[in-house]
Design an enzyme around this catalytic site. Structure first.
Site, mmCIF file in Angstrom:
data_model
loop_
_atom_site.group_PDB
_atom_site.id
_atom_site.type_symbol
_atom_site.label_atom_id
_atom_site.label_comp_id
_atom_site.label_asym_id
_atom_site.label_seq_id
_atom_site.Cartn_x
_atom_site.Cartn_y
_atom_site.Cartn_z
ATOM 1 N N VAL A 58 0.850 -1.191 0.000
ATOM 2 C CA VAL A 58 0.000 0.000 0.000
ATOM 3 C C VAL A 58 0.885 1.240 0.000
ATOM 4 O O VAL A 58 1.792 1.360 0.824
ATOM 5 C CB VAL A 58 -0.929 0.003 1.243
ATOM 6 N N GLY A 103 4.183 3.913 3.568
ATOM 7 C CA GLY A 103 3.776 2.697 2.870
ATOM 8 C C GLY A 103 4.033 1.478 3.726
ATOM 9 O O GLY A 103 4.719 1.565 4.749
ATOM 10 N N LYS A 104 3.455 0.392 3.336
ATOM 11 C CA LYS A 104 3.682 -0.866 4.039
ATOM 12 C C LYS A 104 3.275 -1.981 3.103
ATOM 13 O O LYS A 104 2.466 -1.765 2.183
ATOM 14 C CB LYS A 104 2.809 -0.907 5.313
ATOM 15 N N GLY A 105 3.801 -3.166 3.346
ATOM 16 C CA GLY A 105 3.420 -4.292 2.504
ATOM 17 C C GLY A 105 3.823 -5.593 3.141
ATOM 18 O O GLY A 105 4.266 -5.615 4.287
ATOM 19 N N ASP A 143 10.377 -5.531 8.458
ATOM 20 C CA ASP A 143 9.373 -5.434 9.520
ATOM 21 C C ASP A 143 9.306 -6.831 10.137
ATOM 22 O O ASP A 143 10.257 -7.618 10.001
ATOM 23 C CB ASP A 143 8.025 -4.997 8.903
#
Ligand code: NAD
Length: 411
Positions: A58, A103-105, A143
């Site tokens: 995202v 953002g992150k995914g 992460d």
């Protein structure tokens, strides 16, 4: 409130925007992600079976700059969690004065069940199939479930695809492949600097008693630095429980013990306490550095610390926060207290773009400077609005985002 993390994030956004008087159209833009990618990764496992993994990325908001941040490999990952995490990163970058979007995914997978070969193939496939990426677009970092090792594979795969080197395209990679020094200790060190700033404002003198829940990469580094600075670390805990010594724990001895045994309880230099008791001990500073929602309406009234530093993400629930505020406890919110790794990731990108790699002293000096700046900006906003540091951090972030969104002509 719903248990959906994205809904929770939106409630916080609406409340903070209301206090800050943020333009309604800016709030509408911040209530939706800019881009969502959901894709599948079919992969032959070592035993010949085909598995199909679901992956997400995202780009929540990029008004402040290219998107960056973590890649999570966990078995229960879902899109709402990724959206919420991307939103938090947007706020954290703004609080930390980092010119980057949030953002992150990640991939819905239990990495513990993969062989080393499978993990490498899956990691490489993630970066290969990710539609938009690169130093000026989206920079995936590590992460939960990913590490410097996976980030080195991502970098290698990206550079193979592109046909040129691009160290600024991936974050949290090892220093051996053009990563930055200091990334492992960035958050714990940032927590230490914020604590040093906050004790001054809370009227707490050096040598005060500190209790720390969580002794992982964040809690152990903060404990070590506070101990070196002359604070009395009276309690430390991990998932197995805690230890307490009113005269102070021998932190270097504890680090050596945990390295050897993998656990805090059992260390001879303190009496055993439960994780619940640790939060309610007689101390001046409490640093929850483990998991979310540990200080709630059930136990907040029994907290004795005068200063709470939110090293973990979301350790104090909104109900717990209200009680602590009424008791006059100073709370440094997570988006400010733990933005050290986000700051050092931005240093990693600068080094990759300029081919000028910094020594550890320079990384740490700049981190200290940036943490102090973020703290001072937040306390100034709190004084101006006569509000809590939590509200002030959010207001400060939303005002920066609002200015950038308006300057770009999005509203
Ligand atoms: P970690 O996995 O290295 O360490 C976590 C520690 O918390 C361990 O000591 C573990 O035993 C303990 N713990 C786990 N569950 C617990 C429980 N239920 N009760 C008490 N203790 C428990 O993790 P970390 O990287 O140190 O991260 C700690 C917190 O900081 C997390 O909330 C994380 O989201 C947040 N955070 C970390 C970073 C980072 O750069 N590592 C950045 C921002 C925020």
């Amino acid at each position: 409130m719903s248990g959906n993390p994205f809904e929770t994030a939106l409630v916080t956004l609406r409340e903070a925007s209301e206090i800050a008087g943020i333009d309604k159209d800016v709030v509408r833009i911040l209530s939706v992600p800019k881009r969502i990618f959901e894709f599948t990764i079919p992969m032959k496992m070592d035993d010949g079976r085909l598995e199909i993994f679901t992956a997400y990325r995202v780009h929540y908001n990029d008004a402040l700059g290219q998107v960056k941040n973590g890649t999570r490999f966990v078995p229960d990952l879902d899109l709402d969690t990724v959206k919420a995490l991307g939103f938090w990163m947007t706020i954290k970058h703004a609080v930390g004065g980092i010119p980057a979007g949030g953002g992150k995914g990640g991939i819905r997978v239990d990495p513990g069940k993969l062989s080393e070969d499978e993990l490498e193939r899956l990691t490489r496939a993630f970066i290969r199939k990710l539609p938009m990426k690169g130093a000026w677009v989206d920079i995936p970092g590590a992460d939960i479930g990913t590490s410097a090792k996976t980030q080195a594979w991502m970098l290698d795969e990206y550079e193979e695809i592109m046909g040129f080197h691009s160290p600024a395209a991936i974050n949290d990679k090892p220093a051996d492949v053009s990563g930055t020094l200091g990334s492992a200790e960035a958050t714990g060190t940032g927590v230490f600097h914020i604590t040093m700033e906050a004790v001054r404002d809370a009227g707490i003198s050096p040598g005060a008693a500190v209790a720390i829940q969580g002794f992982g990469s964040v809690g152990s580094v903060a404990a070590q630095l506070l101990h070196q600075e002359g604070f009395k670390v009276v309690a430390v805990g991990d998932i197995y429980g805690g230890i307490y010594s009113k005269d102070g724990i021998d932190v270097p001895g504890l680090l050596e013990y945990v390295d050897r045994t993998g656990k805090v309880p059992g260390f001879p230099g303190g009496e055993r306490v439960s994780n619940q008791e640790l939060l309610e001990l007689d101390c001046d500073i409490l640093i929850p550095a483990a998991v979310q929602s540990v200080i709630t309406s059930d136990n907040a009234a029994r907290v004795k610390a005068r200063l709470v530093i939110e090293a973990a993400n979301g350790p104090v629930t909104p109900e717990g926060d209200k009680i602590l505020q009424e008791m006059g406890v100073h709370i440094v919110p997570d988006v400010l207290a733990n933005c050290g790794s986000a700051i050092v990731c931005s240093f990693e990108r600068i080094q990759g773009l300029t081919d000028d790699y910094w020594d550890l002293e320079r990384v740490m000096a700049r981190l200290k400077e940036r943490m102090a700046k973020a703290y001072n900006e937040t306390t100034a906003a709190a004084a101006k609005r006569n509000t809590s540091l939590r509200n002030a951090a959010w207001i400060n972030a939303l005002e920066k985002l609002s200015r950038a969104i308006k300057a770009r002509g999005w509203v």
